[in-house]
Write a protein that holds these residues in place. Structure first.
Motif, PDB file in Angstrom:
ATOM      1  N   VAL A  22      42.980  51.321  77.630  1.00 25.48           N
ATOM      2  CA  VAL A  22      42.629  50.354  78.662  1.00 25.48           C
ATOM      3  C   VAL A  22      41.908  49.215  77.958  1.00 25.48           C
ATOM      4  O   VAL A  22      40.859  49.424  77.340  1.00 25.48           O
ATOM      5  N   ARG A  49      47.033  49.444  79.334  1.00 26.26           N
ATOM      6  CA  ARG A  49      46.650  48.904  80.637  1.00 26.26           C
ATOM      7  C   ARG A  49      45.632  47.803  80.412  1.00 26.26           C
ATOM      8  O   ARG A  49      44.655  47.997  79.690  1.00 26.26           O
ATOM      9  N   ALA A  51      42.834  45.471  81.919  1.00 25.34           N
ATOM     10  CA  ALA A  51      41.915  45.481  83.057  1.00 25.34           C
ATOM     11  C   ALA A  51      41.172  44.158  83.195  1.00 25.34           C
ATOM     12  O   ALA A  51      40.707  43.594  82.198  1.00 25.34           O
ATOM     13  N   ARG A  71      51.192  45.974  82.524  1.00 24.14           N
ATOM     14  CA  ARG A  71      50.406  46.748  83.488  1.00 24.14           C
ATOM     15  C   ARG A  71      49.004  46.131  83.540  1.00 24.14           C
ATOM     16  O   ARG A  71      48.153  46.409  82.697  1.00 24.14           O
ATOM     17  N   TYR A  73      45.564  45.337  85.847  1.00 19.56           N
ATOM     18  CA  TYR A  73      44.780  45.877  86.953  1.00 19.56           C
ATOM     19  C   TYR A  73      43.603  44.959  87.241  1.00 19.56           C
ATOM     20  O   TYR A  73      43.029  44.374  86.314  1.00 19.56           O
ATOM     21  N   PRO A  74      43.213  44.842  88.500  1.00 18.27           N
ATOM     22  CA  PRO A  74      42.146  43.904  88.855  1.00 18.27           C
ATOM     23  C   PRO A  74      40.756  44.297  88.346  1.00 18.27           C
ATOM     24  O   PRO A  74      39.913  43.434  88.138  1.00 18.27           O
ATOM     25  N   THR A  75      40.535  45.589  88.146  1.00 19.96           N
ATOM     26  CA  THR A  75      39.221  46.047  87.680  1.00 19.96           C
ATOM     27  C   THR A  75      39.381  47.097  86.595  1.00 19.96           C
ATOM     28  O   THR A  75      40.428  47.746  86.479  1.00 19.96           O
ATOM     29  N   THR A  78      39.935  50.540  88.240  1.00 15.61           N
ATOM     30  CA  THR A  78      41.315  50.740  88.702  1.00 15.61           C
ATOM     31  C   THR A  78      42.214  51.133  87.531  1.00 15.61           C
ATOM     32  O   THR A  78      43.038  52.034  87.646  1.00 15.61           O
ATOM     33  N   ALA A  79      42.073  50.439  86.411  1.00 16.27           N
ATOM     34  CA  ALA A  79      42.896  50.730  85.232  1.00 16.27           C
ATOM     35  C   ALA A  79      42.624  52.116  84.703  1.00 16.27           C
ATOM     36  O   ALA A  79      43.541  52.828  84.286  1.00 16.27           O
ATOM     37  N   VAL A  82      44.270  55.248  86.740  1.00 12.23           N
ATOM     38  CA  VAL A  82      45.728  55.473  86.729  1.00 12.23           C
ATOM     39  C   VAL A  82      46.081  56.609  85.800  1.00 12.23           C
ATOM     40  O   VAL A  82      45.572  56.799  84.760  1.00 12.23           O
TER      41      VAL A  82
END
Length: 82
Positions: A22, A49, A51, A71, A73-75, A78-79, A82
């Motif tokens: 991430v 991911r 983030a 991929r 992610y907004p935060t 969140t990342a 997953v």
């Protein structure tokens, strides 16, 4: 070795150890085509991911047309979930 090369090597290493990465992109203040190229070359080989990309990174991904491929992610939370 520039920052992009170092980051790419670190992502590859962490992905090999942990199976995925991430990337907290919230504090990235500068990114250019070499950053996009590194992300695109790393993405298919890892569970990468991204983030909370900063506005500049989000805009760069949008302009490059890769924002729907990656991929993102907004935060950070969140990342990680997953």
């Amino acid at each position: 070795m520039d920052n992009t090369t170092s980051l790419g090597a670190e992502i590859e290493t962490m992905a090999a150890v942990h199976g995925g990465v991430v990337l907290d992109a919230s504090r990235i203040t500068f990114a250019d085509s070499s950053f996009v190229r590194m992300i695109l070359s790393t993405h298919p080989r890892t569970d990468l991911r991204i983030a909370a990309p900063s506005r500049r990174v989000a805009r760069l991904f949008d302009l490059a047309g890769v924002d729907t491929y990656l991929r993102i992610y907004p935060t950070l939370e969140t990342a990680r979930a997953v």
